[in-house]
Scaffold this motif. Sequence first.
Motif, PDB file in Angstrom:
ATOM      1  N   UNK A   6      -3.049   1.911  59.243  1.00 56.98           N
ATOM      2  CA  UNK A   6      -4.461   2.117  58.929  1.00 56.98           C
ATOM      3  C   UNK A   6      -4.849   3.575  59.025  1.00 56.98           C
ATOM      4  N   UNK A   7      -4.265   4.285  60.001  1.00 57.72           N
ATOM      5  CA  UNK A   7      -4.543   5.704  60.120  1.00 57.72           C
ATOM      6  C   UNK A   7      -4.009   6.473  58.917  1.00 57.72           C
ATOM      7  N   UNK A   8      -2.829   6.063  58.413  1.00 60.77           N
ATOM      8  CA  UNK A   8      -2.287   6.746  57.234  1.00 60.77           C
ATOM      9  C   UNK A   8      -3.157   6.485  56.009  1.00 60.77           C
ATOM     10  N   UNK A   9      -3.635   5.254  55.849  1.00 60.06           N
ATOM     11  CA  UNK A   9      -4.529   4.958  54.721  1.00 60.06           C
ATOM     12  C   UNK A   9      -5.807   5.783  54.821  1.00 60.06           C
ATOM     13  N   UNK A  10      -6.341   5.899  56.039  1.00 59.26           N
ATOM     14  CA  UNK A  10      -7.543   6.700  56.225  1.00 59.26           C
ATOM     15  C   UNK A  10      -7.268   8.162  55.919  1.00 59.26           C
ATOM     16  N   UNK A  11      -6.062   8.648  56.257  1.00 63.34           N
ATOM     17  CA  UNK A  11      -5.721  10.038  55.949  1.00 63.34           C
ATOM     18  C   UNK A  11      -5.709  10.265  54.444  1.00 63.34           C
ATOM     19  N   UNK A  12      -5.198   9.276  53.704  1.00 59.14           N
ATOM     20  CA  UNK A  12      -5.181   9.418  52.252  1.00 59.14           C
ATOM     21  C   UNK A  12      -6.592   9.480  51.688  1.00 59.14           C
ATOM     22  N   UNK A  13      -7.489   8.621  52.206  1.00 56.09           N
ATOM     23  CA  UNK A  13      -8.860   8.605  51.699  1.00 56.09           C
ATOM     24  C   UNK A  13      -9.579   9.900  52.078  1.00 56.09           C
ATOM     25  N   UNK A  14      -9.366  10.352  53.320  1.00 54.92           N
ATOM     26  CA  UNK A  14     -10.080  11.541  53.790  1.00 54.92           C
ATOM     27  C   UNK A  14      -9.584  12.805  53.105  1.00 54.92           C
ATOM     28  N   UNK A  15      -8.314  12.813  52.671  1.00 56.62           N
ATOM     29  CA  UNK A  15      -7.805  13.987  51.960  1.00 56.62           C
ATOM     30  C   UNK A  15      -8.575  14.181  50.660  1.00 56.62           C
ATOM     31  N   UNK A  16      -8.798  13.094  49.934  1.00 47.89           N
ATOM     32  CA  UNK A  16      -9.595  13.197  48.711  1.00 47.89           C
ATOM     33  C   UNK A  16     -11.017  13.620  49.044  1.00 47.89           C
ATOM     34  N   UNK A  17     -11.559  13.098  50.146  1.00 45.56           N
ATOM     35  CA  UNK A  17     -12.945  13.442  50.485  1.00 45.56           C
ATOM     36  C   UNK A  17     -13.082  14.913  50.830  1.00 45.56           C
ATOM     37  N   UNK A  18     -12.127  15.444  51.589  1.00 47.98           N
ATOM     38  CA  UNK A  18     -12.214  16.845  51.975  1.00 47.98           C
ATOM     39  C   UNK A  18     -11.959  17.742  50.772  1.00 47.98           C
ATOM     40  N   UNK A  19     -11.028  17.339  49.898  1.00 46.54           N
ATOM     41  CA  UNK A  19     -10.617  18.238  48.829  1.00 46.54           C
ATOM     42  C   UNK A  19     -11.626  18.284  47.691  1.00 46.54           C
ATOM     43  N   UNK A  20     -12.245  17.179  47.348  1.00 46.61           N
ATOM     44  CA  UNK A  20     -13.025  17.144  46.114  1.00 46.61           C
ATOM     45  C   UNK A  20     -14.512  16.975  46.330  1.00 46.61           C
ATOM     46  N   UNK A  21     -14.950  16.626  47.524  1.00 40.06           N
ATOM     47  CA  UNK A  21     -16.385  16.499  47.721  1.00 40.06           C
ATOM     48  C   UNK A  21     -16.903  15.130  47.352  1.00 40.06           C
ATOM     49  N   UNK A  22     -18.207  15.009  47.450  1.00 36.16           N
ATOM     50  CA  UNK A  22     -18.814  13.689  47.341  1.00 36.16           C
ATOM     51  C   UNK A  22     -18.782  13.151  45.907  1.00 36.16           C
ATOM     52  N   UNK A  23     -18.789  14.033  44.916  1.00 37.53           N
ATOM     53  CA  UNK A  23     -18.937  13.581  43.536  1.00 37.53           C
ATOM     54  C   UNK A  23     -17.730  12.753  43.091  1.00 37.53           C
ATOM     55  N   UNK A  24     -16.545  13.182  43.465  1.00 41.06           N
ATOM     56  CA  UNK A  24     -15.345  12.464  43.037  1.00 41.06           C
ATOM     57  C   UNK A  24     -15.008  11.348  44.012  1.00 41.06           C
ATOM     58  N   UNK A  25     -15.171  11.618  45.325  1.00 38.69           N
ATOM     59  CA  UNK A  25     -14.746  10.616  46.298  1.00 38.69           C
ATOM     60  C   UNK A  25     -15.649   9.391  46.282  1.00 38.69           C
ATOM     61  N   UNK A  26     -16.798   9.508  45.620  1.00 45.49           N
ATOM     62  CA  UNK A  26     -17.660   8.336  45.486  1.00 45.49           C
ATOM     63  C   UNK A  26     -16.969   7.255  44.666  1.00 45.49           C
ATOM     64  N   UNK A  27     -16.031   7.673  43.787  1.00 45.14           N
ATOM     65  CA  UNK A  27     -15.356   6.696  42.938  1.00 45.14           C
ATOM     66  C   UNK A  27     -14.327   5.891  43.720  1.00 45.14           C
ATOM     67  N   UNK A  28     -13.893   6.395  44.885  1.00 48.53           N
ATOM     68  CA  UNK A  28     -12.784   5.738  45.582  1.00 48.53           C
ATOM     69  C   UNK A  28     -13.286   4.678  46.557  1.00 48.53           C
ATOM     70  N   UNK A  29     -13.897   5.113  47.645  1.00 43.89           N
ATOM     71  CA  UNK A  29     -14.544   4.177  48.574  1.00 43.89           C
ATOM     72  C   UNK A  29     -15.929   4.726  48.828  1.00 43.89           C
ATOM     73  N   UNK A  30     -16.939   3.950  48.502  1.00 44.55           N
ATOM     74  CA  UNK A  30     -18.297   4.444  48.683  1.00 44.55           C
ATOM     75  C   UNK A  30     -18.665   4.434  50.161  1.00 44.55           C
ATOM     76  N   UNK A  31     -19.708   5.165  50.490  1.00 44.96           N
ATOM     77  CA  UNK A  31     -20.028   5.300  51.905  1.00 44.96           C
ATOM     78  C   UNK A  31     -20.573   4.005  52.490  1.00 44.96           C
ATOM     79  N   UNK A  32     -21.331   3.265  51.689  1.00 44.61           N
ATOM     80  CA  UNK A  32     -21.890   2.034  52.251  1.00 44.61           C
ATOM     81  C   UNK A  32     -20.849   0.932  52.368  1.00 44.61           C
ATOM     82  N   UNK A  33     -19.654   1.128  51.782  1.00 42.52           N
ATOM     83  CA  UNK A  33     -18.649   0.061  51.794  1.00 42.52           C
ATOM     84  C   UNK A  33     -17.797   0.085  53.044  1.00 42.52           C
ATOM     85  N   UNK A  34     -17.912   1.136  53.875  1.00 40.88           N
ATOM     86  CA  UNK A  34     -16.971   1.215  54.996  1.00 40.88           C
ATOM     87  C   UNK A  34     -17.332   0.251  56.115  1.00 40.88           C
ATOM     88  N   UNK A  35     -18.633   0.100  56.383  1.00 37.18           N
ATOM     89  CA  UNK A  35     -19.018  -0.801  57.472  1.00 37.18           C
ATOM     90  C   UNK A  35     -18.662  -2.256  57.174  1.00 37.18           C
TER      91      UNK A  35
END
Lengths: 101, 146
Positions: free
Chosen positions: B43-72
Amino acid sequence: MKYLKALILVTFAVLLIYAAADLPFRGDPDNRMHDERSMTNTPVAGNYYIQEAYHDAHTPNIVTVVLGDYRSIDTFGEQVVIYTAGIITLLVLRRTRRRSS
Amino acid sequence: MRSQFDSPIIVLGARLLTPYIMVFGLYVIFHGHYSPGGGFQGGTLLAAAVLLIRVATGRRVSRLQIQEFATTPLAVIGVIIYFATGFAVMITGGYFLDYGQLPIPGMDPVWLRYTGILIIEVGIGLAVMAILVMIFDNMVKGEDYA
């Protein structure tokens, strides 16, 4: 004062190294924790895990069996702890209404 | 919104690395029966993959992957998978989380234990991934990261 701190650190390092030299050799089957009966003649849990983990769950990884099967309620508690940490960050860090005076 | 630090090299590197990290995370979760690994690590590795996209591309692109309201809801689903596995055993008359009596027909109790461990590892991985992403999202809330 600085030398006293260094002296205390060195003393504790020597003490810990001396204590670690007396630890049982890792993986030795004659160790106390690998016996079938303990000193007070009660069955030892680790011995049961090593002998029966594969027959109970067909899983070669003993750690997974202990974590997921024998001690699964403990793992459930760990998951709830992580979940609580996430919810606390949601409560503390996310401010929807900003208090403005 | 476009960031002023938009670097195609960083975006390309993140895009190249992310699928492999994600596949390795799934491997660590589902191969945990035979090699070191399990739900928390995968699970930590999956989170690392998601967070890498979030850090690298910002909110505009990472919104397409996992939205913020979907995590809870994902975290809640992960916890509920674990609890429902134990509770299904209780309904069929066993002890809580005693996988030998899972209500799956046509399997030995031994293979039922194997399956039960696999199900709870998936639940742990889902919850850990969602919660780590959720902590990151809450910490950078309101700031234009990347």
